[in-house]
Write a protein that holds these residues in place. Structure first.
Motif, PDB file in Angstrom:
ATOM      1  N   LEU A 156      13.671  37.428  35.008  1.00  0.00           N
ATOM      2  CA  LEU A 156      13.441  35.985  35.070  1.00  0.00           C
ATOM      3  C   LEU A 156      12.545  35.540  33.913  1.00  0.00           C
ATOM      4  O   LEU A 156      12.782  34.496  33.293  1.00  0.00           O
ATOM      5  N   ALA A 157      11.521  36.326  33.611  1.00  0.00           N
ATOM      6  CA  ALA A 157      10.630  35.988  32.499  1.00  0.00           C
ATOM      7  C   ALA A 157      11.376  36.027  31.172  1.00  0.00           C
ATOM      8  O   ALA A 157      11.164  35.157  30.306  1.00  0.00           O
ATOM      9  N   TYR A 158      12.255  37.005  31.000  1.00  0.00           N
ATOM     10  CA  TYR A 158      13.009  37.091  29.757  1.00  0.00           C
ATOM     11  C   TYR A 158      13.981  35.918  29.630  1.00  0.00           C
ATOM     12  O   TYR A 158      14.227  35.415  28.533  1.00  0.00           O
ATOM     13  N   HIS A 159      14.534  35.488  30.747  1.00  0.00           N
ATOM     14  CA  HIS A 159      15.489  34.368  30.744  1.00  0.00           C
ATOM     15  C   HIS A 159      14.796  33.053  30.377  1.00  0.00           C
ATOM     16  O   HIS A 159      15.223  32.345  29.466  1.00  0.00           O
ATOM     17  N   GLU A 160      13.714  32.741  31.081  1.00  0.00           N
ATOM     18  CA  GLU A 160      13.048  31.461  30.870  1.00  0.00           C
ATOM     19  C   GLU A 160      12.169  31.456  29.615  1.00  0.00           C
ATOM     20  O   GLU A 160      11.968  30.408  29.011  1.00  0.00           O
ATOM     21  N   GLY A 161      11.663  32.625  29.253  1.00  0.00           N
ATOM     22  CA  GLY A 161      10.687  32.679  28.181  1.00  0.00           C
ATOM     23  C   GLY A 161      11.166  33.376  26.929  1.00  0.00           C
ATOM     24  O   GLY A 161      11.852  32.811  26.079  1.00  0.00           O
ATOM     25  N   ILE A 162      10.792  34.639  26.779  1.00  0.00           N
ATOM     26  CA  ILE A 162      11.042  35.412  25.569  1.00  0.00           C
ATOM     27  C   ILE A 162      11.881  36.634  25.919  1.00  0.00           C
ATOM     28  O   ILE A 162      11.504  37.385  26.830  1.00  0.00           O
ATOM     29  N   PRO A 163      13.041  36.791  25.259  1.00  0.00           N
ATOM     30  CA  PRO A 163      13.622  36.028  24.146  1.00  0.00           C
ATOM     31  C   PRO A 163      14.661  34.989  24.583  1.00  0.00           C
ATOM     32  O   PRO A 163      15.603  34.712  23.836  1.00  0.00           O
ATOM     33  N   GLY A 164      14.471  34.400  25.765  1.00  0.00           N
ATOM     34  CA  GLY A 164      15.454  33.469  26.304  1.00  0.00           C
ATOM     35  C   GLY A 164      15.234  32.035  25.877  1.00  0.00           C
ATOM     36  O   GLY A 164      15.249  31.694  24.693  1.00  0.00           O
ATOM     37  N   HIS A 165      15.020  31.163  26.861  1.00  0.00           N
ATOM     38  CA  HIS A 165      14.959  29.730  26.568  1.00  0.00           C
ATOM     39  C   HIS A 165      13.879  29.370  25.550  1.00  0.00           C
ATOM     40  O   HIS A 165      14.105  28.529  24.676  1.00  0.00           O
ATOM     41  N   HIS A 166      12.709  29.972  25.671  1.00  0.00           N
ATOM     42  CA  HIS A 166      11.640  29.595  24.737  1.00  0.00           C
ATOM     43  C   HIS A 166      12.034  29.927  23.304  1.00  0.00           C
ATOM     44  O   HIS A 166      11.845  29.106  22.394  1.00  0.00           O
ATOM     45  N   PHE A 167      12.572  31.122  23.094  1.00  0.00           N
ATOM     46  CA  PHE A 167      13.019  31.481  21.747  1.00  0.00           C
ATOM     47  C   PHE A 167      14.068  30.489  21.252  1.00  0.00           C
ATOM     48  O   PHE A 167      13.926  29.897  20.185  1.00  0.00           O
ATOM     49  N   GLN A 168      15.113  30.316  22.019  1.00  0.00           N
ATOM     50  CA  GLN A 168      16.241  29.516  21.532  1.00  0.00           C
ATOM     51  C   GLN A 168      15.870  28.051  21.344  1.00  0.00           C
ATOM     52  O   GLN A 168      16.140  27.457  20.291  1.00  0.00           O
ATOM     53  N   ILE A 169      15.241  27.445  22.346  1.00  0.00           N
ATOM     54  CA  ILE A 169      14.966  26.006  22.295  1.00  0.00           C
ATOM     55  C   ILE A 169      13.870  25.690  21.282  1.00  0.00           C
ATOM     56  O   ILE A 169      13.992  24.755  20.474  1.00  0.00           O
ATOM     57  N   ALA A 170      12.790  26.466  21.285  1.00  0.00           N
ATOM     58  CA  ALA A 170      11.705  26.200  20.338  1.00  0.00           C
ATOM     59  C   ALA A 170      12.153  26.452  18.908  1.00  0.00           C
ATOM     60  O   ALA A 170      11.812  25.687  17.993  1.00  0.00           O
ATOM     61  N   ILE A 171      12.919  27.508  18.679  1.00  0.00           N
ATOM     62  CA  ILE A 171      13.430  27.778  17.334  1.00  0.00           C
ATOM     63  C   ILE A 171      14.321  26.631  16.868  1.00  0.00           C
ATOM     64  O   ILE A 171      14.219  26.166  15.724  1.00  0.00           O
ATOM     65  N   ALA A 172      15.189  26.149  17.742  1.00  0.00           N
ATOM     66  CA  ALA A 172      16.078  25.038  17.368  1.00  0.00           C
ATOM     67  C   ALA A 172      15.267  23.799  17.009  1.00  0.00           C
ATOM     68  O   ALA A 172      15.553  23.112  16.014  1.00  0.00           O
ATOM     69  N   MET A 173      14.240  23.503  17.797  1.00  0.00           N
ATOM     70  CA  MET A 173      13.417  22.327  17.532  1.00  0.00           C
ATOM     71  C   MET A 173      12.684  22.438  16.204  1.00  0.00           C
ATOM     72  O   MET A 173      12.390  21.429  15.551  1.00  0.00           O
ATOM     73  N   GLU A 174      12.391  23.661  15.770  1.00  0.00           N
ATOM     74  CA  GLU A 174      11.601  23.885  14.563  1.00  0.00           C
ATOM     75  C   GLU A 174      12.436  24.077  13.303  1.00  0.00           C
ATOM     76  O   GLU A 174      11.890  24.295  12.224  1.00  0.00           O
ATOM     77  N   LEU A 175      13.768  24.003  13.415  1.00  0.00           N
ATOM     78  CA  LEU A 175      14.629  24.228  12.255  1.00  0.00           C
ATOM     79  C   LEU A 175      14.359  23.182  11.173  1.00  0.00           C
ATOM     80  O   LEU A 175      14.529  21.987  11.395  1.00  0.00           O
ATOM     81  N   GLU A 176      13.966  23.638  10.021  1.00  0.00           N
ATOM     82  CA  GLU A 176      13.644  22.721   8.929  1.00  0.00           C
ATOM     83  C   GLU A 176      14.919  22.278   8.216  1.00  0.00           C
ATOM     84  O   GLU A 176      15.829  23.071   7.980  1.00  0.00           O
ATOM     85  N   GLY A 177      14.962  20.991   7.871  1.00  0.00           N
ATOM     86  CA  GLY A 177      16.103  20.471   7.136  1.00  0.00           C
ATOM     87  C   GLY A 177      17.352  20.283   7.969  1.00  0.00           C
ATOM     88  O   GLY A 177      18.420  19.958   7.428  1.00  0.00           O
ATOM     89  N   MET A 178      17.242  20.496   9.273  1.00  0.00           N
ATOM     90  CA  MET A 178      18.404  20.370  10.154  1.00  0.00           C
ATOM     91  C   MET A 178      18.392  18.991  10.808  1.00  0.00           C
ATOM     92  O   MET A 178      17.347  18.505  11.218  1.00  0.00           O
ATOM     93  N   PRO A 179      19.549  18.331  10.910  1.00  0.00           N
ATOM     94  CA  PRO A 179      19.581  17.031  11.593  1.00  0.00           C
ATOM     95  C   PRO A 179      18.993  17.119  12.997  1.00  0.00           C
ATOM     96  O   PRO A 179      19.116  18.137  13.682  1.00  0.00           O
ATOM     97  N   PHE A 180      18.367  16.038  13.396  1.00  0.00           N
ATOM     98  CA  PHE A 180      17.747  15.968  14.715  1.00  0.00           C
ATOM     99  C   PHE A 180      18.765  16.296  15.806  1.00  0.00           C
ATOM    100  O   PHE A 180      18.454  16.978  16.783  1.00  0.00           O
ATOM    101  N   MET A 181      20.002  15.831  15.626  1.00  0.00           N
ATOM    102  CA  MET A 181      21.043  16.074  16.619  1.00  0.00           C
ATOM    103  C   MET A 181      21.254  17.565  16.846  1.00  0.00           C
ATOM    104  O   MET A 181      21.427  18.014  17.981  1.00  0.00           O
ATOM    105  N   ARG A 182      21.232  18.358  15.773  1.00  0.00           N
ATOM    106  CA  ARG A 182      21.464  19.788  15.923  1.00  0.00           C
ATOM    107  C   ARG A 182      20.241  20.515  16.464  1.00  0.00           C
ATOM    108  O   ARG A 182      20.366  21.588  17.061  1.00  0.00           O
ATOM    109  N   ARG A 183      19.079  19.954  16.283  1.00  0.00           N
ATOM    110  CA  ARG A 183      17.872  20.569  16.827  1.00  0.00           C
ATOM    111  C   ARG A 183      17.746  20.321  18.323  1.00  0.00           C
ATOM    112  O   ARG A 183      17.044  21.065  19.023  1.00  0.00           O
ATOM    113  N   MET A 184      18.410  19.280  18.841  1.00  0.00           N
ATOM    114  CA  MET A 184      18.258  18.902  20.247  1.00  0.00           C
ATOM    115  C   MET A 184      19.590  18.883  21.000  1.00  0.00           C
ATOM    116  O   MET A 184      19.676  18.331  22.088  1.00  0.00           O
ATOM    117  N   ALA A 185      20.626  19.475  20.441  1.00  0.00           N
ATOM    118  CA  ALA A 185      21.973  19.388  21.023  1.00  0.00           C
ATOM    119  C   ALA A 185      22.012  19.956  22.447  1.00  0.00           C
ATOM    120  O   ALA A 185      21.439  21.014  22.718  1.00  0.00           O
TER     121      ALA A 185
END
Length: 606
Positions: free
Chosen positions: A429-458
């Motif tokens: 459960l911790a891996y799913h919700e946190g690391i390397p699950g949702h936290h990795f994927q969602i936070a990394i997407a939000m932090e993508l430099e030069g990427m349109p806002f739509m792709r960071r929050m899709a």
């Protein structure tokens, strides 16, 4: 974009233009010169029409802009109609851009998919239960105020008080929207109404000074260095008055509506009983899985996966001395009955659960460089689901960090029923919700430099939840669940998602009752009954969403296997994860194109 101009006055528009170095023409033109501006504009428009989203994203405060923090979102049929019209115009203009580079073409493919999905939903926009036992204004509002609204100075505190007053208007707009659905024959099952009424009655029966809206403010004021004690006392006194004068009356109005609606609600649980319900469910499956799988295909896939995973679990438990000849259900009951797998049913025991979750996450975070190059900058923490809503909440969920780094990602754990948190299930459960699950994927997407806002929050659920389920398996492959019982926990987690394929389609397509779904899930997962009931009731109010996890995981594993087979010695797991994570959430067929491009480019380097 004219809507943004009207909504924000000149101040927020000036902030957008200044922050992005964008000419005014680019903001208001039907077809801006910049493809990037055009792509970002719809979601920016939606964000600036949502004060709560702006608070959650947390990027305007650094510019000194806080006025949005005094307002709340409200349901507005005119704005909803305009949003659909805007997306139709957006979709028509997408094809007018020429000379795009490879990454821009990918962005266009993603934007086209998203726009087409939104447009397809328009005829069925009322086919939802916006107030239910899982989400809606009745629990979303206090949760938002507790978790998202920052109080660092007097202006923040005054904004908090303004949002206590604004509840009256927010709830009134939601009630009007519910009445539209009622006229269209879209009424939730009776058990949903009962759950909502129980929750809201408990909320208003709580003395104001014990309400989460008050206690959360006490904590925020204690932590605010720029607010002195005397001012804090006055703020809290006003907050107590506002809770009594605005918040509780708004809840009483909602309680009155649902009390009257209860007599008109039925006990048919699947979407098939709603007007055009079967078509709506097929569309929901397409939206959540980003595939064209039929309900029957998904149902059969679920049955097959349930059988496979149960066999693996029984093999492990047999090796640990369990008598598996009694069958899966009895074997899992034997496992669940063993007290050594549970914490003490006390507040101290619950505090230990949170502490141990954090240890699990810190451990894997420190040891997975061999599988990941890209890492999120945002931190994360484990917190308890607020007690006022944990009885009907899911077992856990993740909340994204603020864009400006002021709030970490949060893994919310449900501690209502201690039997629902066996020690052998905590790692997965911790891996799913946190690391390397949702936290990795969602936070990394939000932090993508030069990427349109739509792709960071899709919002592509099959990718997002598929990744989190895939992450559970990656953690096991990396050796973080070597204990046989932890591996059973991982497989139980995967089995849980396979069972979802069966019960979701069973309820909404094959016309199972709520009780049939509960019976099947109890017999085939070994989960605590409290969790099973909560899950089945979740699927009833969120048709199709639960199927996205396993569909997405299977696709990511298929693509990884394809890359491994075609690249051989050239395959590097870190490269594969970079490719999957550095493009944000995408539909599964587009993910396949991205991986195919990676394979071709890697081969060409030989």
């Amino acid at each position: 974009m004219k809507k943004i101009l009207k909504y924000t006055g000149g101040t927020l528009l000036a902030a957008i233009v200044a922050a992005g170095g964008i000419a005014t023409h680019e903001v208001v033109a039907e077809k801006p010169f910049s493809f990037r501006v055009f792509i970002d504009r719809p979601l920016v428009s939606m964000a600036f029409d949502s004060p709560e989203m702006l608070t959650s994203l947390g990027f305007l405060e650094s510019m000194g802009i806080k006025g949005h923090n005094a307002r709340l979102d409200e349901t507005d049929p005119e704005k909803t109609a305009q949003m659909f019209a805007d997306f139709k115009q957006f979709r028509a203009t997408l094809d007018r851009y020429e000379g795009l580079d490879e990454n821009e073409e990918l962005t266009r493919d993603i934007a086209t998919y998203l726009a087409d999905m939104i447009i397809a939903v328009e005829p069925y926009r009322y086919h939802t239960y916006p107030v239910n036992q899982l989400f809606g204004v009745q629990n979303g509002y206090p949760s938002f105020m507790e978790a998202q609204h920052r109080v660092e100075d007097l202006e923040d505190a005054q904004n908090y008080l303004s949002r206590l007053q604004a509840v009256e208007s927010k709830f009134g707009a939601q009630l009007a929207d519910l009445k539209v659905r009622e006229k269209r024959g879209i009424v939730p099952p009776r058990f949903v109404i009962d759950r909502v009424l129980d929750e809201m009655r408990g909320f208003v029966e709580t003395p104001a000074q014990e309400n989460i809206l008050y206690t959360a403010l006490v904590k925020k004021l204690d932590e605010a260095e720029d607010i002195d004690a005397e001012a804090g006392v006055q703020i809290l006194a006003t907050a107590e008055q506002h809770i009594e004068q605005y918040v509780y009356p708004a809840y009483q109005d909602m309680i009155g509506y649902f009390s009257n609606l209860s007599d008109r609600a039925g006990n048919d649980h699947g979407y098939w009983h709603l007007p055009e319900g079967e078509e709506v469910y097929k569309l929901a499956l397409k939206m959540f899985t980003t595939t064209d799988y039929t309900p029957d295909q998904i149902h059969e896939l679920g049955l097959s996966e349930v059988q496979r995973i149960q066999s693996e679990i029984l093999t492990i438990l047999n090796g640990e001395g369990f008598d598996t000849s009694v069958g899966f259900t009895a074997t899992m009951a034997d496992l669940a009955a063993r007290p050594e797998f549970y914490y003490e049913d006390t507040e101290e025991g619950r505090a230990q659960i949170l502490e141990d979750y954090q240890k699990i996450l810190d451990e894997i975070d420190a040891g997975i460089d061999g599988a990941f190059r890209v890492r999120p900058k945002a931190g994360m923490e484990v917190v308890r689901i607020p007690e006022f809503k944990e009885k009907t909440a899911p077992g856990a969920y993740y909340e994204q960090p603020a864009l400006d780094g002021s709030r970490p990602g949060r893994f919310f754990a449900n501690l209502y029923d201690i039997k629902a948190t066996p020690k052998y299930g905590m790692r997965t459960l911790a891996y799913h919700e946190g690391i390397p699950g949702h936290h990795f994927q969602i936070a990394i997407a939000m932090e993508l430099e030069g990427m349109p806002f739509m792709r960071r929050m899709a919002p592509f659920t099959a990718y997002i939840e598929g990744w989190a389920l895939y992450a559970e398996q990656v953690a096991w492959e990396l050796g973080y669940q070597d204990n046989p019982y932890d591996n059973v926990g991982r497989l139980v987690g995967e089995l849980f998602r396979a069972v979802r394929l069966v019960v979701d389609t069973g309820i909404h397509h094959k016309r199972w009752t709520r009780e049939q779904g509960i019976e099947y899930m109890l017999a085939n997962t070994g989960m605590a009954e409290s969790d099973v009931v909560s899950e089945i009731e979740r699927y009833i109010v969120m048709p199709g969403q639960a199927t996205s996890y396993k569909i997405g995981m299977i696709k990511i594993l298929e693509l990884r296997e394809k890359a491994m087979q075609e690249l051989g010695d050239q395959f590097d797991l870190r490269d594969f994860h970079d490719v999957v994570l550095k493009n944000g959430a995408v539909p599964l067929d587009i993910l396949e194109k991205i991986v195919d491009r990676y394979i071709a480019e890697t081969k060409s380097t030989v």
